[in-house]
Design a protein around this motif. Structure first.
Motif, PDB file in Angstrom:
ATOM      1  N   ASP A 167       0.883  -1.236  -0.024  1.00  0.00           N
ATOM      2  CA  ASP A 167       0.159  -0.045   0.120  1.00  0.00           C
ATOM      3  C   ASP A 167       0.923   1.317  -0.028  1.00  0.00           C
ATOM      4  O   ASP A 167       2.129   1.316   0.305  1.00  0.00           O
ATOM      5  N   PRO A 168       0.208   2.509  -0.360  1.00  0.00           N
ATOM      6  CA  PRO A 168       1.177   3.639  -0.572  1.00  0.00           C
ATOM      7  C   PRO A 168       2.124   3.985   0.855  1.00  0.00           C
ATOM      8  O   PRO A 168       3.015   4.360   0.615  1.00  0.00           O
ATOM      9  N   THR A 169       1.416   3.679   1.970  1.00  0.00           N
ATOM     10  CA  THR A 169       2.207   4.290   3.160  1.00  0.00           C
ATOM     11  C   THR A 169       3.255   3.345   3.287  1.00  0.00           C
ATOM     12  O   THR A 169       4.191   3.780   3.711  1.00  0.00           O
ATOM     13  N   THR A 170       3.113   2.087   3.144  1.00  0.00           N
ATOM     14  CA  THR A 170       3.860   1.090   3.557  1.00  0.00           C
ATOM     15  C   THR A 170       5.357   1.164   2.524  1.00  0.00           C
ATOM     16  O   THR A 170       6.520   1.277   2.407  1.00  0.00           O
ATOM     17  N   LYS A 171       4.746   1.523   1.257  1.00  0.00           N
ATOM     18  CA  LYS A 171       6.047   1.841   0.032  1.00  0.00           C
ATOM     19  C   LYS A 171       6.930   3.020   0.640  1.00  0.00           C
ATOM     20  O   LYS A 171       7.958   3.005   0.477  1.00  0.00           O
TER      21      LYS A 171
END
Ligand code: ATP
Length: 388
Positions: A167-171
């Motif tokens: 997901d964008p945050t983990t990325k």
């Protein structure tokens, strides 16, 4: 040592098929290098040679100062690898997996006690060290993989699409981590299809195509090289029926529902913009009856415009996409050719006045990728798989 990796005519053949052809590439020590290329370009084969998983057919490479064929064991001590598909033992905990890896590299108890918590803190996964891998999320597993790959303090870290599916945050957390690892002095080889990721993180980028290094530069340098191409984006409104000239117009309240039903059939919908409240039920029924023909007529109009544009010798390529509110034409024109942009616009306006917007934009890394890799691969369906 100036370069972490140097290849000299590195070549790999699978049977008669040249997967990597005469690769000469230098990757600066302590840099982040983006390794790009379309599927089948030869990236994995190159990485496998550099990580001593397969032997080159000819040519040489040094990694961390050691030759991959003459000193593979020394090379293995210098490198870490985070594969695309996380390869951890699912029934062991995060910490147990990392300990196994530490044992593989021969770390003693003191070293393990010092490094494992330190790295787990660094990637922020210590809180889950006793969790079984099979109970972890994709992002958590990816972080454990990174810790495992760093446990022997490798100089060079290979990351194969490390953020795919996250997901964008983990990325973003992983991007920060990659930058931080680089600050700690690790050279990072990042294989990725995410152009934003590459542009943001990498100092230099190499693009493989058909087994060869087709481009190598900084992201900005690659884009500057494409500056002769200007991207022109034309958004055309849906054509009105009157412009096709087949039907008469009268009033009707059914307009919206017909428009909706046409939408569901993926047929251009804004056929009504002359006077949207002015259509009779008969007229609307006629539209529905002829909706297939109408969409073919519109497609033919668009095809004619595309053909006319393609004939201009200042045009490199044209693409056309149907969107919910019209047709989007993307046209790459020669920026330095006289009147290139105005000639294209003249054609679009002459053939169809329904223009919503016209924009130009500078090349992106994605444009560079498309340009460099536009050479098509030959049919390889008869190639035999060689077990290594
Ligand atoms: N063991 C093998 N035997 C035969 N051909 C192979 C073998 N491994 C790879 N190839 C071929 O070599 C070429 C390069 O493959 P490679 O896996 O290096 O590409 P890639 O750039 O990593 O692609 P992707 O982005 O899809 O992972 C492909 O045409 C592939 O089919």
């Amino acid at each position: 040592m100036k370069y972490a990796i140097e290849t000299d005519s590195l070549t790999k053949k699978y049977g008669d098929f040249l997967a990597v052809n005469d690769l000469n590439m230098k990757i600066k020590n302590k840099s982040i290098f983006g390794f790009l290329g379309p599927n089948g370009a030869g990236k994995t084969t190159t990485i496998k040679m550099l990580t001593c998983l397969i032997k080159p057919t000819s040519g040489t490479a040094t990694v961390g100062g050691y030759d991959v064929t003459k000193n593979p064991n020394e090379v293995r001590k210098k490198i870490g690898m985070v594969p695309q598909l996380v390869s951890l033992y699912k029934d062991l905990t995060a910490k147990e997996n990392v300990e196994l890896c530490a044992d593989y590299y021969g770390l003693n108890e003191d070293e393990k006690e010092e490094r494992i918590p330190e790295l787990m803190e660094l990637v922020d996964i210590k809180y889950a060290e006793d969790k079984l891998v099979k109970q972890m999320s994709g992002g958590q597993k990816q972080k454990v993989s990174v810790v495992a790959s760093l446990i022997h303090r490798p100089d060079v870290l290979f990351l194969d699409e490390p953020t795919i599916g996250l997901d964008p945050t983990t990325k973003m957390v992983l991007w920060d981590l990659i930058a931080e690892l680089n600050d700690h002095g690790h050279t990072i080889i990042l294989c990725s299809h995410d152009m934003y990721e590459v542009e943001m993180l990498c100092e230099n980028v190499g693009i493989m195509n058909l087994g060869e290094l087709a481009a190598y530069d900084t992201p900005q340098g690659l884009k500057d090289n494409l500056m002769h191409k200007n991207e022109l984006e034309v958004l055309k409104k849906m054509e009105s029926l009157s412009s096709i000239g087949e039907f008469t117009e009268k009033e009707s309240d059914e307009l919206k529902s017909i428009e909706e039903s046409l939408k569901h059939k993926s047929i251009p919908t804004a056929l009504f913009d002359k006077d949207p409240d002015n259509h009779s039920p008969e007229y609307l029924a006629e539209i529905q009856k002829h909706s297939k023909e109408i969409s073919i007529m519109i497609k033919n109009m668009n095809d004619k415009i595309l053909e006319d544009i393609k004939k201009l010798d200042v045009v490199y390529h044209v693409t056309s996409n149907q969107t919910s509110d019209g047709t989007r034409l993307t046209i790459a024109v020669d920026r330095f050719a006289e009147n290139s942009v105005s000639n294209v616009i003249a054609i679009v306006i002459k053939d169809d006045g329904n223009i919503k917007s016209i924009n130009t934009r500078d090349p992106s890394l994605e444009d560079v990728f498309v340009d460099v890799t536009s050479k098509k691969a030959v049919d390889k369906t008869n190639i035999n798989i060689i077990d290594e």
